[in-house]
Scaffold this motif. Structure first.
Motif, short mmCIF file in Angstrom:
data_model
loop_
_atom_site.label_atom_id
_atom_site.label_comp_id
_atom_site.label_asym_id
_atom_site.label_seq_id
_atom_site.Cartn_x
_atom_site.Cartn_y
_atom_site.Cartn_z
N ILE A 45 0.88 -1.22 0.07
CA ILE A 45 0.03 -0.11 0.01
C ILE A 45 1.01 1.09 -0.02
N GLY A 46 0.27 2.19 -0.72
CA GLY A 46 1.08 3.64 -0.81
C GLY A 46 0.37 4.82 -0.10
N GLY A 47 1.15 5.71 0.62
CA GLY A 47 0.42 6.75 1.40
C GLY A 47 0.80 7.95 1.04
N GLU A 48 0.20 9.08 1.73
CA GLU A 48 0.35 10.35 1.29
C GLU A 48 1.80 10.80 1.99
N ASP A 49 2.53 10.17 2.80
CA ASP A 49 3.93 10.40 3.16
C ASP A 49 4.77 10.06 1.97
N ASN A 50 4.38 9.86 0.94
CA ASN A 50 5.28 9.58 -0.26
C ASN A 50 5.96 8.18 -0.43
N LYS A 51 5.41 7.26 0.76
CA LYS A 51 6.32 5.85 0.93
C LYS A 51 5.04 4.78 0.35
N VAL A 52 5.56 3.75 -0.16
CA VAL A 52 4.99 2.58 -0.68
C VAL A 52 5.38 1.69 0.57
N TYR A 53 4.64 0.58 1.19
CA TYR A 53 4.92 -0.01 2.29
C TYR A 53 4.55 -1.50 1.56
N ALA A 54 5.47 -2.44 2.02
CA ALA A 54 5.25 -4.12 2.02
C ALA A 54 5.37 -4.32 3.64
N SER A 80 4.53 -10.43 -11.90
CA SER A 80 5.20 -11.47 -11.20
C SER A 80 6.43 -11.08 -10.42
N ASN A 81 7.14 -10.01 -10.85
CA ASN A 81 8.26 -9.80 -10.08
C ASN A 81 8.33 -8.39 -9.50
N ILE A 82 7.34 -7.52 -10.14
CA ILE A 82 7.25 -6.32 -9.66
C ILE A 82 6.20 -5.53 -9.07
N ILE A 83 6.30 -4.57 -8.34
CA ILE A 83 5.09 -3.61 -8.11
C ILE A 83 5.25 -2.37 -8.76
N THR A 84 4.11 -1.88 -9.12
CA THR A 84 4.17 -0.57 -9.82
C THR A 84 3.13 0.56 -8.90
N PHE A 85 3.30 1.71 -8.83
CA PHE A 85 2.71 2.79 -8.44
C PHE A 85 2.65 4.06 -8.89
N SER A 86 1.98 5.04 -8.80
CA SER A 86 2.23 6.24 -9.20
C SER A 86 1.85 7.39 -8.09
N ASN A 87 2.42 8.73 -8.40
CA ASN A 87 2.13 9.76 -7.29
C ASN A 87 1.88 11.07 -7.67
N ASN A 88 1.96 12.05 -7.19
CA ASN A 88 1.11 13.29 -7.33
C ASN A 88 1.95 14.31 -8.31
N ASN A 89 3.34 13.61 -8.44
CA ASN A 89 4.17 14.53 -9.15
C ASN A 89 4.20 13.96 -10.78
N GLY A 90 3.37 13.00 -10.85
CA GLY A 90 3.33 12.50 -12.38
C GLY A 90 4.18 11.51 -12.58
N SER A 91 4.71 10.73 -11.59
CA SER A 91 6.01 9.75 -11.79
C SER A 91 5.14 8.21 -11.51
N LEU A 92 5.65 7.45 -12.25
CA LEU A 92 5.17 5.86 -12.50
C LEU A 92 6.50 5.14 -11.82
N TYR A 93 6.49 4.46 -10.91
CA TYR A 93 7.53 3.76 -10.36
C TYR A 93 7.46 2.32 -10.59
N ALA A 94 8.53 1.39 -10.57
CA ALA A 94 8.56 0.04 -10.84
C ALA A 94 9.56 -0.31 -9.77
N LEU A 95 9.10 -1.17 -8.81
CA LEU A 95 10.11 -1.85 -7.53
C LEU A 95 10.26 -3.22 -7.76
N ASP A 96 11.17 -3.86 -7.32
CA ASP A 96 11.35 -5.20 -7.02
C ASP A 96 10.20 -5.57 -5.83
N LYS A 97 9.51 -6.64 -6.22
CA LYS A 97 8.33 -6.85 -5.30
C LYS A 97 8.77 -7.59 -4.01
N SER A 98 10.04 -8.15 -3.81
CA SER A 98 10.44 -8.89 -2.78
C SER A 98 11.42 -7.79 -2.09
N SER A 99 12.20 -7.11 -2.54
CA SER A 99 12.96 -6.17 -1.53
C SER A 99 12.79 -4.76 -1.79
#
Length: 392
Positions: A45-54, A80-99
């Motif tokens: 889940i992602g939050g207004e504090d700019n962070k996405v959490y596992a 399968s191996n990544i998560i993605t999310f966007s933020n209010n700066n118009g940035s779309l991120y991809a992170l490694d799902k496990s780390s």
């Protein structure tokens, strides 16, 4: 920060269909606009504090977090191996799902918020090897999930805050000019376009959240007061239901058996309609907005409210059978509501001002959809807490 076993968050009603126990609460320094998503033992889940959490779904312990360059008002997309999310700066991120390790970032031309009630940005959806995503810059993007490079983009002509839905090779999404598109998922070519009716006070007929697709029919609500049922193949209207009290229909509708369920914005109602013809089965006054979608669990329709309460009602008549009220809502509820669940007459909550909206949010609003995994309900709130409630 984990706040364990806050049993103060429990409440019980007469005629309760099942009990509840607050297992844990995960707290942050910002609000949650997102729906939690779960895979295996992990909640993302992602939050207004700019962070996405596992987060470990059993204990509420943080596994990792990643801090982006803006507030996160989208759900997390799972690959399968990544998560993605966007933020209010118009940035779309991809992170490694496990780390949580950074993989790539794609930048649109920026995001913007239309008004005080524009709580959501488009959430990325991963299908096969593409990430589908809409932006306030007016484009719908298909991005390679491995490289972050654009595969195609479609000019939707207006802001896109709704989340795309992928069905039958089509990308289905609406914009803030009342246009709803079906695009070829491989090429981005337009297959069809539907134009919402519009209304006297809301002529732009903004599509704010995702559609629901079931059995060849697309169901989507608009700020023009209508819920539309469209043919998936042609985009032609099958029926529309206009909310008679004059309210936006923001929530993505939910279907259980023969009926469709959704809440409204300013008429504070929750509806059951016949999914075939859109005729009303029943509606109930809940005294609050309902922007999040409903769920079905153990013979109840469960849905979130702006008042910090999650309700469970009988699908046949809307009779309330169960509810969870957060500690934040319990502490502040009487400052806005009277004993009958209506706004206090000495509180000008319908003034449609920033001050009025701040008062509403003080209840720890649940503005998006809860998640039920096994017998645990996970719900994220504007009070910056993620609640895990055991329900039996």
């Amino acid at each position: 920060m984990k706040i364990p076993f806050l049993l103060l968050g429990m409440i019980f009603l007469t005629h309760v269909s099942f009990s509840q126990k607050l297992e844990w609460t995960f707290g942050t320094n910002g609000s949650f606009h997102s729906t939690p998503v779960v895979e295996g033992e992990i909640i993302y889940i992602g939050g207004e504090d700019n962070k996405v959490y596992a987060i470990n779904k059993n204990t509420g312990e943080e596994i990792w977090h990643y801090e982006s360059d803006g507030a996160i008002f989208s759900d997390v997309g799972l690959g399968s191996n990544i998560i993605t999310f966007s933020n209010n700066n118009g940035s779309l991120y991809a992170l490694d799902k496990s780390s949580g390790k950074f993989l790539w970032k794609f930048n649109s031309q920026g995001e913007k918020i239309l008004d005080l009630w524009d709580y959501f940005l488009s959430s990325p959806v991963i299908y096969k090897n593409l990430v589908y995503w809409g932006s306030s810059d007016g484009f719908i993007y298909a991005i390679n999930s491995e490289s972050g490079k654009t595969v195609w983009e479609f000019d939707a002509g207006a802001m896109v805050h709704a989340t795309p839905v992928i069905e039958d090779g089509k990308v289905l999404v609406g914009n803030y000019s009342g246009e709803f598109f079906a695009l070829d998922s491989s090429t981005g070519d337009q297959i069809w376009k539907f134009q919402a009716i519009g209304s006297r006070y809301f002529p732009n007929a903004e599509f704010q959240k995702a559609a629901l697709v079931k059995e060849g029919i697309v169901y989507v609500g608009s700020r023009d007061l209508n819920l539309y049922a469209l043919d998936l193949e042609t985009g032609r209207g099958i029926w529309n239901m206009q909310e008679k009290g004059g309210s936006w229909i923001i929530a993505t509708p939910f279907i259980h058996e023969k009926n469709i369920y959704f809440g409204t914005s300013d008429t504070y109602k929750f509806y059951s309609l016949n999914k075939v013809n859109g005729r009303e089965n029943w509606s109930i006054f809940i005294g609050t907005r309902a922007y999040g979608s409903a769920l079905f669990y153990k013979d109840l329709i469960i849905f979130p409210g702006f008042d910090g309460i999650i309700r469970g009602v009988d699908p046949s008549n809307g009779e309330e059978q169960w509810k969870f009220q957060s500690k934040t809502s319990q502490d502040n509820y009487s400052s806005l509501y009277d004993k009958d669940g209506k706004f206090r007459k000495d509180v000008n909550i319908k003034s449609y001002t920033k001050e009025s909206e701040t008062l509403l949010k003080s209840l720890g609003s649940f503005i998006n959809t809860p998640l039920i995994d096994n017998n645990i309900l996970y719900a994220a709130s504007l009070d910056g807490k993620l609640y895990a409630v055991k329900i039996d």
